[in-house]
Design an enzyme around this catalytic site. Structure first.
Site, PDB file in Angstrom:
ATOM      1  N   GLU A  19      45.604  41.231  24.321  1.00  0.00           N
ATOM      2  CA  GLU A  19      45.747  41.909  25.589  1.00  0.00           C
ATOM      3  C   GLU A  19      47.211  41.607  26.534  1.00  0.00           C
ATOM      4  O   GLU A  19      47.334  40.897  25.941  1.00  0.00           O
ATOM      5  CB  GLU A  19      44.287  41.375  26.579  1.00  0.00           C
ATOM      6  CG  GLU A  19      42.966  42.153  25.848  1.00  0.00           C
ATOM      7  CD  GLU A  19      42.004  42.106  27.301  1.00  0.00           C
ATOM      8  OE1 GLU A  19      42.242  41.268  28.282  1.00  0.00           O
ATOM      9  OE2 GLU A  19      41.159  42.397  27.887  1.00  0.00           O
ATOM     10  N   HIS A  20      47.495  42.616  26.837  1.00  0.00           N
ATOM     11  CA  HIS A  20      48.608  42.436  27.743  1.00  0.00           C
ATOM     12  C   HIS A  20      49.700  42.008  27.150  1.00  0.00           C
ATOM     13  O   HIS A  20      50.462  41.735  27.919  1.00  0.00           O
ATOM     14  CB  HIS A  20      47.909  41.666  28.738  1.00  0.00           C
ATOM     15  CG  HIS A  20      46.793  41.841  29.794  1.00  0.00           C
ATOM     16  ND1 HIS A  20      46.742  43.000  30.143  1.00  0.00           N
ATOM     17  CD2 HIS A  20      46.007  41.325  29.635  1.00  0.00           C
ATOM     18  CE1 HIS A  20      45.642  43.506  30.487  1.00  0.00           C
ATOM     19  NE2 HIS A  20      44.307  42.143  30.093  1.00  0.00           N
ATOM     20  N   GLU A  41      43.425  45.605  25.545  1.00  0.00           N
ATOM     21  CA  GLU A  41      44.325  46.151  27.278  1.00  0.00           C
ATOM     22  C   GLU A  41      45.500  46.140  26.835  1.00  0.00           C
ATOM     23  O   GLU A  41      46.120  45.126  26.632  1.00  0.00           O
ATOM     24  CB  GLU A  41      43.662  44.983  28.752  1.00  0.00           C
ATOM     25  CG  GLU A  41      42.399  46.039  29.293  1.00  0.00           C
ATOM     26  CD  GLU A  41      42.314  45.344  30.485  1.00  0.00           C
ATOM     27  OE1 GLU A  41      43.306  44.484  31.470  1.00  0.00           O
ATOM     28  OE2 GLU A  41      41.371  45.017  30.997  1.00  0.00           O
ATOM     29  N   TYR A  44      49.057  45.244  31.858  1.00  0.00           N
ATOM     30  CA  TYR A  44      49.380  45.557  33.460  1.00  0.00           C
ATOM     31  C   TYR A  44      50.718  45.776  34.039  1.00  0.00           C
ATOM     32  O   TYR A  44      50.769  46.984  34.744  1.00  0.00           O
ATOM     33  CB  TYR A  44      48.952  44.528  33.815  1.00  0.00           C
ATOM     34  CG  TYR A  44      47.701  44.596  33.706  1.00  0.00           C
ATOM     35  CD1 TYR A  44      46.074  45.270  34.068  1.00  0.00           C
ATOM     36  CD2 TYR A  44      47.094  42.586  33.932  1.00  0.00           C
ATOM     37  CE1 TYR A  44      44.759  44.420  34.170  1.00  0.00           C
ATOM     38  CE2 TYR A  44      45.535  42.073  33.786  1.00  0.00           C
ATOM     39  CZ  TYR A  44      44.843  43.302  34.180  1.00  0.00           C
ATOM     40  OH  TYR A  44      43.656  42.879  33.114  1.00  0.00           O
TER      41      TYR A  44
END
Length: 138
Positions: A19-20, A41, A44
Site C-alpha cells: 500500500e501507498h 491501495e 493517498y
C-alpha cells in the site's frame, strides 16, 4: 519507490499486500511466478503529475515475462490530494491477460479514477458514479 520488486523465477506469493508507495506498488520481472490474492491501495497523496501521468499502477508484470499467473489481484484507489486518473490498475504483457483470474478494481474514497482493471480490460472505477465503485474482469 516501489513496494515490492520480484526478479527471481518461480516465485509464488500468497496473501500479498502493498500500500501507498509512490511508484508501481509491485514490479514483477521473474518468469513462472504467481500471486494468490493481492490487495493494494494506491497512494493517498499521489497526484496526476507524480503518479497518474508517469503511468504507475498497483501491479505490473514487466514485458520480459512470458509466464505469470494472478488470482484475485485487486487494486484500490483512495487519492486524497486531488483528482488522479490511472490508466490501469494492473499492467501486464498482452499475452498474459488470460492468465489472471478475477482481477478487480475498487474506488474507496477520494477523487481517483481507474480507467481499466487490467491493461485495456474492465470498466472504469471512479468517484463520479457510485455504480462504478467496483469492477471485475472474470
Amino acid at each position: 519507490p516501489n513496494g515490492l520488486i520480484v526478479t527471481g523465477d518461480n516465485v509464488n506469493m500468497y496473501g500479498l499486500a502493498v500500500e501507498h508507495t509512490t511508484e508501481d506498488l509491485v514490479q514483477w520481472s521473474g518468469n513462472n511466478g504467481a500471486t494468490y490474492f493481492f490487495q493494494s491501495e494506491l497512494p493517498y497523496d499521489g497526484t496526476q503529475a507524480n503518479f497518474g501521468t508517469p503511468g504507475y499502477c498497483g501491479y505490473r508484470v514487466m514485458d520480459n515475462v512470458t509466464a505469470h499467473q494472478g488470482y484475485g489481484v485487486g487494486v484500490y484507489t483512495n487519492f486524497q490530494a486531488g483528482a488522479v486518473t490511472v490508466d490501469s490498475g494492473i499492467v501486464v504483457p498482452p499475452s498474459l491477460v488470460p492468465s489472471f483470474t478475477a482481477p478487480l478494481g475498487v474506488f474507496l474514497n477520494g477523487k481517483g479514477t481507474m480507467n481499466h482493471i487490467i491493461d485495456s480490460f474492465g470498466n472504469k472505477t471512479w468517484y463520479g458514479d457510485p455504480k462504478n465503485n467496483v469492477a471485475y474482469v472474470c
